[in-house]
Scaffold this active site. Structure first.
Site, PDB file in Angstrom:
ATOM      1  N   ARG A 107      13.317  54.231  15.666  1.00 44.80           N
ATOM      2  CA  ARG A 107      13.996  55.161  16.564  1.00 44.80           C
ATOM      3  C   ARG A 107      15.496  55.263  16.355  1.00 44.80           C
ATOM      4  NH1 ARG A 107      11.925  52.855  22.085  1.00 44.80           N
ATOM      5  NH2 ARG A 107      11.941  50.954  20.811  1.00 44.80           N
ATOM      6  N   ASP A 157       1.827  49.301  13.369  1.00 44.59           N
ATOM      7  CA  ASP A 157       2.001  48.561  14.615  1.00 44.59           C
ATOM      8  C   ASP A 157       1.042  47.382  14.601  1.00 44.59           C
ATOM      9  OD1 ASP A 157       1.294  48.026  17.693  1.00 44.59           O
ATOM     10  OD2 ASP A 157       3.262  48.985  17.581  1.00 44.59           O
ATOM     11  N   ARG A 162      12.220  46.753  11.805  1.00 49.16           N
ATOM     12  CA  ARG A 162      12.283  48.041  12.511  1.00 49.16           C
ATOM     13  C   ARG A 162      13.299  48.988  11.882  1.00 49.16           C
ATOM     14  NH1 ARG A 162      12.129  45.804  18.712  1.00 49.16           N
ATOM     15  NH2 ARG A 162       9.995  45.005  18.688  1.00 49.16           N
ATOM     16  N   ARG A 177       8.402  62.216  14.430  1.00 50.65           N
ATOM     17  CA  ARG A 177       7.484  61.661  15.420  1.00 50.65           C
ATOM     18  C   ARG A 177       7.399  62.506  16.685  1.00 50.65           C
ATOM     19  NH1 ARG A 177       6.470  56.787  17.075  1.00 50.65           N
ATOM     20  NH2 ARG A 177       5.285  58.008  18.587  1.00 50.65           N
ATOM     21  N   TYR A 182      -1.338  39.891  24.034  1.00 48.70           N
ATOM     22  CA  TYR A 182      -1.514  41.283  24.469  1.00 48.70           C
ATOM     23  C   TYR A 182      -2.913  41.509  25.046  1.00 48.70           C
ATOM     24  CZ  TYR A 182       2.841  43.174  22.552  1.00 48.70           C
ATOM     25  OH  TYR A 182       4.161  43.479  22.316  1.00 48.70           O
TER      26      TYR A 182
END
Length: 361
Positions: A45, A90, A41, A54, A165
């Site tokens: 962010r 992703d 990552r 983004r 998921y």
């Protein structure tokens, strides 16, 4: 792309090319000028430039735009001088391409419109090829041209985590529906994971053909299982993916969270490098994995919020423990947290390079 944000060469070494980079050499258990470092990552962010680019762009849309994927992937390489880039994407991108209706909801994660419950649901997950993810193929090719000697890591989610998921309908703390399906209908479970293994393998082969230098298979939720259940319900499908990539000749990394008791089994799946989270010391992990695998890890992401002397001491400890392995790629024990100060990451990269520097060959 091996310069820091200040424009200074981050690694005073001869040009090697991505196939003979410090990162790839470590993955192949070969010596290099220093221990390579990158961060899961790292493109995310924690970077203000990421948040800016983004703004008002949905996650799935950003993963499908080669221009954005290229810029976001490059951002941490420019800023931190890491030894490898990892493709911005992703884990649900190939599943969406396979016809599953889903969305990535901010603050929640992937949410599936119709969770998998029946054989008919599994049948609706169709095979994919390069035409279904042409935007990934294009992004990888753009990145390889931009990165030069810096290797690019491709990645995908492992069948178990993707299945969780799809069965749960989104993230889960207990994975109760997932385990109920595993135990209650093993045939349906294996059909689902087999289908997802084929999708994942195809997705990674697209990245390999486009020019990535290594691949990482994330099994984020595998730590929810016992070793016996992992071997029965997960290992065959992860093996299908990792061994299906053997013909590419690329280093294969396999990582999961909370997998201390599974490390040996995960290594058996066909990885060249086993990622280790922060719970298991690297020397202990090496004993479990065996002497024929490199390791990756494993600084606790929360340590990055501590005073610098604490961070430095932990980095030095991990480098020392990593010496027990035949190859070590420095990383975090999971992903960079959004609140992390990017400057600390840059300092960690410089420290790893400095402390682990080896005499010229």
């Amino acid at each position: 792309m091996t310069t820091t944000s200040a424009g200074v060469d981050a690694r005073d070494e001869p040009r090697r090319g991505p196939a003979d980079s410090t990162f790839v050499r470590a993955c192949r258990r070969r010596p290099g000028p220093h221990t390579p470092v990158w961060f899961m990552r790292q493109a995310g962010r924690s970077l203000p430039e990421y948040r800016a680019i983004r703004a008002n762009v949905a996650m799935l849309e950003s993963c499908r735009r080669p221009d954005l994927v290229t810029e976001i992937t490059l951002q941490p390489v420019r800023r931190h001088g890491v030894d490898a880039a990892i493709l911005f994407s992703d884990i649900v991108v190939p599943v969406a391409a396979a016809g599953v209706e889903l969305d990535i909801v901010p603050g929640t994660g992937p949410v599936v419109a119709e969770p998998v419950r029946t054989a008919a649901d599994v049948e609706r997950i169709r095979p994919i090829d390069v035409t279904d993810v042409s935007y990934v193929d294009e992004a990888v090719r753009l990145l390889v041209a931009e990165l030069g000697d810096t290797p690019l890591i491709g990645f995908a989610g492992a069948p178990f985590t993707l299945a969780s998921y799809l069965v749960e309908g989104g993230p889960s703390r207990t994975h109760s529906r997932t385990k109920a399906l595993m135990y209650g209908d093993p045939d349906l479970w294996h059909a689902l994971c087999g289908r997802l293994a084929d999708v994942t393998l195809a997705f990674l082969r697209v990245q390999a053909a486009a020019g990535v230098s290594a691949v990482q298979l994330f099994d984020s939720w595998a730590g929810a299982l016992s070793e016996a259940d992992y071997r029965r319900f997960v290992l065959p499908h992860s093996t299908r993916v990792l061994q299906g990539l053997a013909e590419t000749g690329l280093p294969r990394i396999h990582f999961g969270v909370g997998t201390g008791e599974l490390l040996g089994a995960m290594g058996e799946a066909g990885a060249d490098v086993v990622g280790v989270d922060w719970r298991t010391p690297l020397d202990v992990a090496t004993g479990r994995i065996g002497p024929d695998k490199a390791v990756q890890g494993n600084l606790d992401p929360c340590v990055l919020f501590a005073p610098w002397p604490v961070v430095e001491a932990e980095v030095r400890r991990i480098l020392e423990q990593g010496r027990a392995a035949p190859g070590h790629v420095f990383n975090l024990g999971h992903g960079v947290l959004p609140e992390t100060d990017p400057e600390v990451l840059t300092r960690v990269v410089a420290l790893v390079h400095e402390v682990s520097a080896r005499p010229a060959e």
